[in-house]
Design a protein around this motif. Sequence first.
Motif, short mmCIF file in Angstrom:
data_model
loop_
_atom_site.label_atom_id
_atom_site.label_comp_id
_atom_site.label_asym_id
_atom_site.label_seq_id
_atom_site.Cartn_x
_atom_site.Cartn_y
_atom_site.Cartn_z
N THR A 82 0.84 -1.18 0.00
CA THR A 82 0.00 0.00 0.00
C THR A 82 0.88 1.24 0.00
N ASP A 83 0.32 2.39 -0.38
CA ASP A 83 1.09 3.63 -0.44
C ASP A 83 1.84 3.87 0.87
N GLY A 84 3.09 4.28 0.72
CA GLY A 84 3.90 4.58 1.89
C GLY A 84 4.73 3.42 2.41
N ASP A 85 4.50 2.22 1.89
CA ASP A 85 5.34 1.09 2.28
C ASP A 85 6.77 1.30 1.81
N GLU A 86 7.70 0.62 2.46
CA GLU A 86 9.12 0.82 2.19
C GLU A 86 9.72 -0.37 1.45
N VAL A 87 10.66 -0.05 0.56
CA VAL A 87 11.40 -1.06 -0.21
C VAL A 87 12.89 -0.81 0.03
N ILE A 88 13.57 -1.82 0.54
CA ILE A 88 15.01 -1.70 0.76
C ILE A 88 15.74 -1.91 -0.57
N VAL A 89 16.58 -0.95 -0.93
CA VAL A 89 17.32 -0.99 -2.19
C VAL A 89 18.80 -0.71 -1.91
N PRO A 90 19.69 -1.18 -2.78
CA PRO A 90 21.10 -0.80 -2.62
C PRO A 90 21.27 0.69 -2.88
N ALA A 91 22.09 1.33 -2.09
CA ALA A 91 22.35 2.75 -2.31
C ALA A 91 23.15 2.97 -3.59
N ASN A 92 23.99 1.99 -3.94
CA ASN A 92 24.89 2.13 -5.09
C ASN A 92 24.32 1.38 -6.29
N THR A 93 23.31 1.95 -6.89
CA THR A 93 22.67 1.32 -8.05
C THR A 93 22.28 2.40 -9.04
N PHE A 94 21.87 1.98 -10.23
CA PHE A 94 21.34 2.92 -11.19
C PHE A 94 20.00 3.43 -10.69
N ILE A 95 19.65 4.64 -11.04
CA ILE A 95 18.47 5.30 -10.49
C ILE A 95 17.17 4.57 -10.81
N ALA A 96 17.18 3.70 -11.83
CA ALA A 96 15.96 2.97 -12.19
C ALA A 96 15.43 2.14 -11.02
N SER A 97 16.32 1.59 -10.22
CA SER A 97 15.89 0.80 -9.07
C SER A 97 15.05 1.65 -8.11
N PHE A 98 15.46 2.90 -7.91
CA PHE A 98 14.73 3.82 -7.05
C PHE A 98 13.43 4.27 -7.73
N LEU A 99 13.50 4.57 -9.02
CA LEU A 99 12.33 5.09 -9.72
C LEU A 99 11.17 4.10 -9.70
N ALA A 100 11.48 2.81 -9.85
CA ALA A 100 10.43 1.80 -9.84
C ALA A 100 9.66 1.84 -8.51
N VAL A 101 10.38 2.15 -7.44
CA VAL A 101 9.76 2.21 -6.11
C VAL A 101 8.92 3.47 -5.96
N SER A 102 9.54 4.62 -6.21
CA SER A 102 8.85 5.88 -5.92
C SER A 102 7.68 6.14 -6.86
N GLU A 103 7.73 5.65 -8.09
CA GLU A 103 6.61 5.90 -9.00
C GLU A 103 5.38 5.09 -8.61
N ASN A 104 5.52 4.17 -7.68
CA ASN A 104 4.39 3.39 -7.18
C ASN A 104 3.90 3.88 -5.82
N GLY A 105 4.34 5.07 -5.42
CA GLY A 105 3.90 5.61 -4.14
C GLY A 105 4.54 4.92 -2.95
N LEU A 106 5.67 4.24 -3.18
CA LEU A 106 6.42 3.56 -2.13
C LEU A 106 7.70 4.33 -1.85
N HIS A 107 8.37 4.00 -0.76
CA HIS A 107 9.55 4.74 -0.36
C HIS A 107 10.81 3.86 -0.46
#
Length: 374
Positions: A82-107
């Motif tokens: 649900t919106d606001g849930d968190e996804v643990i991602v590597p800090a040292n990755t291409f920005i696409a990994s982050f974008l997939a998370v944030s564009e779904n209303g996740l953190h």
Amino acid sequence: MAAVMDVPFLSLHDVNARHADELKAAAARVIDSGWYILGDELAAFEKEFAAYCGVRHAVGTGNGLDALSLVLRAWKEMGELTDGDEVIVPANTFIASFLAVSENGLHPVPVEPDPVTFTLDPARVEAAIGPRTRVIMPVHLYGQLADMASLAEIAGRHGLLMLEDAAQAHGARLAGTRAGAFGHAAGFSFFPTKNLGALGDGGAVVTDDDQLATYVAALRNYGSEVKYDHPMRGINSRLDEIHAAMLRVKLRYLDADTARRRDIAMAYRLGIANAGIILPAATSEEAHAWHLFVVRCAWRDDLQRHLGALGVQTQVHYPVPPHRQAAYPELAGLALPLTEQLHDEVLSLPMSPVLTDAQVAHVIAACRAYAEAA
């Protein structure tokens, strides 16, 4: 001083020229069919790629970012997130990994990597889990499998979902299990530079979850399983027939190409040793598909200039970590010193299955000449 020889970082012309006749025949087959979207070629490729990865389902998408995003979107539709849930991602990755998370209303919750492998550090993942954590997204960075056994144990103990970002790891495997078959789902990219690259954008979701595959297949097609019936708000992200046909050709050569990449990586590691450059570590030979061969050097820019003067093309993957990008101002205050150091020091040497032995030897000699000149 070493001699000068042109060594391209990656020649896509040479990569694809090896199979030009087969690729042209595949394209002609699609053109002659008169069917260009969601047809027989895609269905065949999805079946073949799923079998290659060792899972029940592959769902072709428009690109690798959409593959990751559609999994998260499907989990939201299924009530897993649900919106606001968190996804643990590597800090040292291409920005696409982050974008997939944030564009779904996740953190996205960035976590520092293992300093040896550059992949997610399980201990830091465990420490980062909070009450809103729902997903761990390991990235098989540069083609090396993350520590999936440890991460899977953590995910299972905490009841978390696991989404592999396998965009760079086609063909990597461990104990018979290939990248994409470790988590609940995985996203692949078929961008032309990838180990399995289309001649344009493309991606795929792979999973053993029947329900998830059904949701992703509908979401990529406007949220529809039946034409003009749209129970969900989907998007348009489908792997085109012509790219699917070409990927079917190239999939047949993927293991041979991976073997050549491993031979080159071994030659680099043996030849560049003691040249004042930190070499990448492989947890095992088969667990690394060597999409990139990334070294570290405290004087990275100086090394890059030196190699360039000798004809060796290099690239930096990636110069600025996602938490330092203007797109994520809310993360700018994070202290991630290892990630920032890596992004300041990494340099990617030429790596492709079409590099000749002479070119590999020249890269080695150019790196050793840098140490001798220091």
